[in-house]
Design a protein around this motif. Structure first.
Motif, PDB file in Angstrom:
ATOM      1  N   SER A 351       0.834  -1.193   0.000  1.00 40.01           N
ATOM      2  CA  SER A 351       0.000   0.000   0.000  1.00 40.01           C
ATOM      3  C   SER A 351       0.869   1.242   0.000  1.00 40.01           C
ATOM      4  CB  SER A 351      -0.905  -0.021   1.239  1.00 40.01           C
ATOM      5  OG  SER A 351      -1.679   1.136   1.267  1.00 40.01           O
ATOM      6  N   ILE A 352       0.406   2.270  -0.721  1.00 35.95           N
ATOM      7  CA  ILE A 352       1.124   3.541  -0.734  1.00 35.95           C
ATOM      8  C   ILE A 352       0.110   4.666  -0.566  1.00 35.95           C
ATOM      9  CG2 ILE A 352       3.195   2.961  -2.032  1.00 35.95           C
ATOM     10  CD1 ILE A 352       1.761   3.737  -4.559  1.00 35.95           C
ATOM     11  N   SER A 363       4.870   4.277   2.210  1.00 34.98           N
ATOM     12  CA  SER A 363       4.623   2.959   1.650  1.00 34.98           C
ATOM     13  C   SER A 363       4.717   1.935   2.761  1.00 34.98           C
ATOM     14  CB  SER A 363       5.642   2.649   0.556  1.00 34.98           C
ATOM     15  OG  SER A 363       6.925   2.620   1.091  1.00 34.98           O
ATOM     16  N   GLY A 364       3.810   0.983   2.723  1.00 34.70           N
ATOM     17  CA  GLY A 364       3.816  -0.088   3.711  1.00 34.70           C
ATOM     18  C   GLY A 364       4.073  -1.406   3.029  1.00 34.70           C
ATOM     19  N   SER A 365       4.926  -2.202   3.652  1.00 29.74           N
ATOM     20  CA  SER A 365       5.399  -3.400   2.971  1.00 29.74           C
ATOM     21  C   SER A 365       5.251  -4.620   3.858  1.00 29.74           C
ATOM     22  CB  SER A 365       6.859  -3.187   2.578  1.00 29.74           C
ATOM     23  OG  SER A 365       7.465  -4.413   2.306  1.00 29.74           O
ATOM     24  N   ASP A 366       5.409  -5.782   3.234  1.00 26.96           N
ATOM     25  CA  ASP A 366       5.363  -7.036   3.965  1.00 26.96           C
ATOM     26  C   ASP A 366       6.621  -7.273   4.802  1.00 26.96           C
ATOM     27  OD1 ASP A 366       2.899  -7.690   3.210  1.00 26.96           O
ATOM     28  OD2 ASP A 366       3.403  -9.524   2.140  1.00 26.96           O
ATOM     29  N   VAL A 390       2.583  -4.908   6.722  1.00 29.53           N
ATOM     30  CA  VAL A 390       1.682  -3.762   6.624  1.00 29.53           C
ATOM     31  C   VAL A 390       0.687  -4.009   5.492  1.00 29.53           C
ATOM     32  CG1 VAL A 390       1.547  -1.303   6.268  1.00 29.53           C
ATOM     33  CG2 VAL A 390       3.473  -2.265   7.502  1.00 29.53           C
ATOM     34  N   LYS A 391      -0.586  -3.918   5.829  1.00 30.26           N
ATOM     35  CA  LYS A 391      -1.630  -4.167   4.830  1.00 30.26           C
ATOM     36  C   LYS A 391      -2.101  -2.883   4.179  1.00 30.26           C
ATOM     37  CE  LYS A 391      -2.166  -8.563   4.770  1.00 30.26           C
ATOM     38  NZ  LYS A 391      -1.896  -9.108   6.055  1.00 30.26           N
ATOM     39  N   SER A 407      -2.060  -0.038   8.968  1.00 32.69           N
ATOM     40  CA  SER A 407      -2.714  -1.227   9.501  1.00 32.69           C
ATOM     41  C   SER A 407      -1.822  -2.432   9.281  1.00 32.69           C
ATOM     42  CB  SER A 407      -4.065  -1.435   8.820  1.00 32.69           C
ATOM     43  OG  SER A 407      -3.892  -1.870   7.509  1.00 32.69           O
ATOM     44  N   TYR A 408      -1.632  -3.205  10.333  1.00 31.00           N
ATOM     45  CA  TYR A 408      -0.925  -4.495  10.221  1.00 31.00           C
ATOM     46  C   TYR A 408      -1.596  -5.435  11.202  1.00 31.00           C
ATOM     47  CZ  TYR A 408       1.531  -2.950  14.444  1.00 31.00           C
ATOM     48  OH  TYR A 408       1.827  -2.509  15.699  1.00 31.00           O
TER      49      TYR A 408
END
Lengths: 680, 416
Positions: A351-352, A363-366, A390-391, A407-408
């Motif tokens: 997600s960005i 940006s959210g990453s796995d 991060v979702k 959100s995670y």
């Protein structure tokens, strides 16, 4: 007659009744004719004379008291003691009858003659029918004549035969008119004669025996263009003779001995040449062409047997079939090339989100990190570690608040990245720290906690623990409300709306129909969009009711975006479709675009420019021009303008999120290859 | 092989040849044409000249289109003296990305993403580290250079500009003023020709003019109730407030420069270049482009503006044209955003540009199709370039390296 008891059938009873009423036994009998002849009376008399000994209770006196009332309905005398008058004018009294049903039944049981006893309506007396009378009834029932002696098959005498007798049938003298000529005839003849004289009547023409023909094309204009001229299909041309037909062909056309044998053994249908080329010394030596008749015949067969059909080919210019769309060149600006790659994440970037000023990108990453980037240089300015993959990330759209929702797992964290205006950042921190606990503590499904210690230094401000995994977070335009999606089929708690300033959580829906995929706030009005697998439901938050239900016509919606004007919605789906809804037009898609090869993961609208983009698993971002007009009569203009490629496909995943720059016609895309890319 | 008629001309009197058309093969390369010119000069002057012709400029279009030229016309080809290629000199390593560079004849000043500015000698020796900002240094500028005391400016993402005094003898740097007032990151600073004022452009869409003269008194703070800030200022120098604020841009200001003592020029993300009267704050004219501007540069020699924007082109503008958006020329060879442009201080036709495609290009405006030289030393994005009076080209970027190139321009040509 036989002495045996015969049970009367219904017809017989009916007949007896008819006779009792003074009517005739034969139903079809014309009584008036009979009365005129007076025949029954005689017959009656005859009967009495012949069978006088058989009549027991009909004595001679009873014959005298015949009723003289005539043929009247006897119920007229129903109320009187008498039933009529005899010949002397004395009343005929009704016999004293006091038989009730029981007496009738006993009589029926005991009296052997009950079956042949009838009541005379005229006199009211019971009459026992004699054997002759019963016989007569039987005869009449069988359709026979009443008189036994009547011979119905007597020989007929032919009075009016073809033989002319010497005596006339009638003795009437002949009329005068049979002696004088008829005037009418004369007049008729005169008329005919006159008509013949005048030539009105002609003698009959003799029949012609020769057949009649007519010219079918006599009335045809030889210069007019007829259908068969227009549709003229020329006869197939004959093959022109070649060298092998020559009487003196070049030697290479002459067949050798093996070739000749092969030719002879070949089936005539498969022969390449239908003849053998021959060489003659001179033209004089050439014999008559033996196949001439055969060849002409075959030609005629060709001409009339060959199927000829005009194929109507529709001449459509393929360019005309393409809808008239403006050229992408005229629709600039839109992103065309990849400009910057934001590298740093070690796993897929789910997600960005871009800050409202357009200076920062989150940006959210796995890989369990959230990174903050400078848009113009692709510099990672900050990395914040969180406790899970991060979702979703969402930057607060309110420019006076500097907060990012991340959100995670089952947690949503509100981060203050500390980027942008220092005053805004400190004001945001103050806003959060100035919260006062309300006196009555509400029981909420979501736990609010203030981050402390190391987390606070990293920027964590508020931690919201949800009961389930949070997939998406999205802000309301004012920046106070935050909606979270926790997809769980069948649960009533799939969507929650948080109010950050009051730290309150509400569950807007008593129950959710289907699996909620994503939610969104309307940019202007108090509407809330909830996308489930196949439908998008639009709720009015003030009236708390369902306003609209959009049918997406696809299997599984993945993402949704609302036009900044608020009247148009795009939905991306996992079955490669992008559906554009015009909320004023219909609940069905206004247009469905199938440009992607694989499932769509994300769709986005630009805030100012008429652009929207979709990212897909095929690694491409497709940018479309989507012009919405203020004029309600004009439908939105949708033109795909650019396919942007750059992301490499990793684990069958391509682009996971797309978002537009808030002020420039630039689009960001995040992919499974761990990069975020900027296309300008 | 097809032939074309060509006439050679030059503005340099020293290398004149007869004005007669020559027939040359259409497939001629630059080297072939150089050979022709050299032969002619040799025959004329009777002396053996070195191969001095590097690029021959055709009057209208580049030499690369010679084959498509109409065979009946005479091609006019201008030739100039060949410059030697820029010679790489130093590679100065930094700890982090280099956001900005400014050099004079003696010292190189660089701003970096590690929140510091550094001063280097020409030999690449680290002289001084200027640390004090709480965030990334976005731009640096020399205000005044003297033998011992120098003034320098650093603009940062922490919304402040710092005025430092550097004592080169004692090698000590001191923060004199901290300029507060911007509500966004300060991306650019420019010092006016009189060296008494400077202008800053920020992400908050504002241009602010400040005094560049260090004083011992603190400026009046507009908002007095800021105790926490005050403590900080005591450490980092006196707080200074802007003299003037220019608002007019709709987006972030990315680059600002002084055309002369009274005229300011600013480029912004709102696709405009605006010219301002520095005295009155009046907006004089607007040049509208179609892309975000990253960088602008002005050459007083040719009175042109060069701009680098978020596309592949370097564009040249005439700031005096009143009818707005007139692009004189586009120089296209880059493959990424042009992040930095700089005119040559001594040559009216030459400029240098840096781009996200890791290449610094040296241009001559007479050849718009191809650059003179590609300086491909960087391994990552180039964020800044500079060109000093004494012929040094500097470029810094995201690979933490600052490259310097020695480039000897022909001084005799510059004055023409």
């Amino acid at each position: 007659m036989t002495g045996a008891d015969i049970r009367l059938s219904d017809e017989q009873v009916d007949l007896v009744h008819r006779l009792q009423q003074g009517k005739f036994g034969d139903v079809n009998f014309n009584e008036y004719e009979v009365f005129r002849s007076g025949f029954p009376l005689c017959w009656c008399w005859n009967r009495h004379r012949s069978d006088s000994n058989r009549i027991c209770h009909l004595n001679i006196c009873s014959l005298d008291i015949r009723n003289t009332v005539g043929n009247i309905p006897m119920e007229w005398y129903k109320d009187y003691p008498h039933i009529g008058y005899d010949l002397e004018g004395k009343k005929i009294f009704k016999p004293i009858r006091n038989k009730d049903e029981l007496d009738e039944f006993l009589d029926k049981m005991e009296n052997p003659d009950y079956w042949r006893t009838v009541q005379d309506k005229m006199t009211g007396a019971d009459i026992r029918l004699s054997d002759e009378q019963v016989d007569l009834v039987h005869r009449l029932q069988q359709g026979k004549f009443g008189d036994v002696n009547f011979n119905e098959y007597e020989p007929a005498i032919d009075f009016f035969s073809n033989e002319v007798m010497i005596h006339p049938v009638t003795n009437r003298p002949q009329d005068k008119r049979s002696f004088i000529p008829s005037l009418i005839e004369k007049e008729k003849v005169g008329k005919l004669v006159h008509a013949i004289k005048m030539g009105w009547i002609k003698p009959r023409r003799p029949k012609e025996t020769t057949p009649q023909y007519y010219d079918l094309w006599a009335k045809e204009d030889p210069n007019s263009i007829l259908g068969r001229h227009k549709m003229h299909v020329p006869a197939p041309k004959m093959k022109l003779p070649g060298h092998e037909e020559s009487y003196n062909p070049p030697p290479e056309y002459l067949l050798s001995e093996e070739e000749r044998l092969a030719w002879e053994q070949q089936d005539p249908e498969y022969r390449k040449l239908s003849f053998l080329p021959q060489k003659f010394a001179c033209l004089r030596a050439v014999p008559a062409y033996s196949r001439f008749i055969h060849e002409r015949f075959e030609r005629c067969l060709d001409l009339y047997l060959c199927p000829r059909q005009r194929k109507m080919r529709v001449n459509v210019n393929p360019e005309d079939l393409i809808p008239k769309l403006p050229k992408p060149k005229d629709l600039q600006p839109f992103p065309t090339t990849q400009s910057l790659v934001y590298r740093g994440h070690s796993s897929l970037v789910r997600s960005i989100s871009v800050s409202p000023s357009g200076q920062w990108l989150v940006s959210g990453s796995d890989d369990c990190t959230v990174r903050f980037w400078e848009v113009s240089t692709a510099r990672c300015l900050k990395t914040v570690e969180v406790g899970g993959a991060v979702k979703g990330v969402a930057w607060n759209p309110n420019p006076s608040i500097c907060l990012v929702a991340v959100s995670y797992d089952d947690t949503v964290v509100l981060l203050n990245p500390g980027l942008g205006d220092r005053l805004v950042c400190t004001a945001t921190d103050q806003l959060i720290s100035s919260y006062e606990e309300p006196e009555e503590v509400m029981d909420q499904s979501v736990q609010w906690a203030v981050a402390e210690g190391e987390g606070h230094e990293q920027g964590h401000r508020l931690i919201l623990k949800h009961p389930k995994t949070v997939r998406q977070v999205t802000w309301h335009g004012k920046g106070d409300y935050l909606a979270c999606v926790m997809p769980d089929n069948g649960s009533s708690l799939q969507v929650v709306i948080h109010q950050v300033s009051k730290r309150r959580t509400q569950n807007p829906f008593r129950k959710n129909k289907g699996l909620v995929q994503c939610v969104s706030f309307h940019p202007i009005r108090p509407y809330f969009f909830v996308a489930t697998q196949r439908y998008v439901r639009v709720y009015n938050l003030i009236k708390q009711e369902l306003t609209k239900k959009l049918m997406a016509n696809c299997k599984w919606i993945s993402s949704m975006a609302i036009h900044p004007g608020g009247d148009n919605v795009i939905c991306g789906s996992y079955d490669c479709r992008l559906a554009w809804f015009d909320l004023d037009l219909s609940t069905k898609p206004y247009k469905v675009l199938r440009h992607h090869k694989k499932a769509l993961r994300s769709v986005a609208y630009h805030r100012h420019y008429p652009l929207f983009a979709s990212g897909s698993d095929d690694g491409s971002v497709i940018v479309c021009h989507g012009m919405v007009y203020n004029d309600l009569l004009q439908n939105p203009l949708i033109v795909p303008v650019k396919v942007l490629k750059g992301h490499t496909i990793t684990h069958d995943l391509g682009v996971l999120d797309v978002t537009f720059h808030p002020t420039q016609p630039w689009v960001f895309s995040s992919g499974a290859d761990g990069t975020v890319r900027l296309f300008t | 092989m097809s032939q074309v008629q060509a006439r050679f001309f030059t503005e340099n009197k020293k290398y004149l040849i007869d004005d007669v058309p020559f027939s040359i093969p259409a497939a001629s390369e630059v080297a072939d044409l150089s050979g022709v010119i050299n032969k002619l000069l040799e025959a004329k002057n009777g002396q053996d000249l070195q191969d001095f012709l590097k690029v021959i400029f055709q009057k209208l279009c580049g030499i690369y289109y010679l084959e498509t030229w109409d065979k009946t016309e005479v091609v006019e080809i201008e030739y100039v003296e060949k410059f030697t290629a820029p010679q790489p000199e130093e590679c100065i390593m930094h700890d982090d990305w280099i956001s900005s560079v400014e050099a004079d004849s003696e010292w190189i000043l660089t701003g970096s993403y590690d929140k510091t500015a550094r001063i280097w000698s020409m030999e690449g020796k680290a002289v001084m580290t200027v640390a004090g900002h709480t965030d990334v240094v976005k731009d640096v500028a020399w205000v005044k250079r003297s033998f011992s005391h120098s003034l320098l400016l650093t603009a940062s993402l922490d919304q402040t500009i710092m005025l430092w005094e550097w004592n080169s003898e004692r090698n000590k740097v001191e923060a004199r003023h901290c300029c507060r007032g911007h509500a966004g990151s300060v991306d650019t600073v420019a010092v006016d020709p009189t060296r008494t004022k400077f202008c800053s452009g920020s992400w908050d869409k504002m241009l602010k003019i400040w005094s560049a003269v260090p004083t011992v008194e603190e400026d009046e703070i507009e908002e007095p109730n800021r105790p926490r800030k005050k403590q900080k200022t005591e450490q980092m120098g006196l707080t200074r407030t802007p003299l003037m604020t220019f608002s007019g841009h709709n987006e972030a200001v990315s680059s600002v420069l002084w055309m002369d003592a009274e005229e300011l020029c600013s480029a912004s993300w709102d696709h405009t270049i605006r010219l301002w009267d520095a005295e009155t704050g009046e907006q004089k004219s607007t040049l509208t482009g179609s892309k975000v501007f990253n960088s602008i540069s002005y050459s007083p020699l040719c009175r042109r503006l060069a701009s680098g924007s978020t596309d592949r082109h370097v564009r040249l503008w005439d700031p005096r044209s009143k009818d707005g958006s007139l692009v004189l020329l586009s120089l296209t060879s880059h493959n990424g955003w042009v992040t930095a442009v700089r005119w040559s201080p001594s040559h009216e036709h030459q400029l240098v540009s840096g781009s996200l495609d890791n290449v610094v290009k040296l241009w001559d405006t007479r050849s718009c199709k191809a650059p003179l030289y590609d300086l491909a030393a960087h391994e990552d994005k180039i964020l800044c370039v500079d060109w000093t009076e004494n012929g040094l080209i500097l470029s810094g970027g995201a690979d933490n390296k600052l490259y310097t190139y020695r480039y000897s321009t022909c001084v005799s040509d510059a004055g023409a």
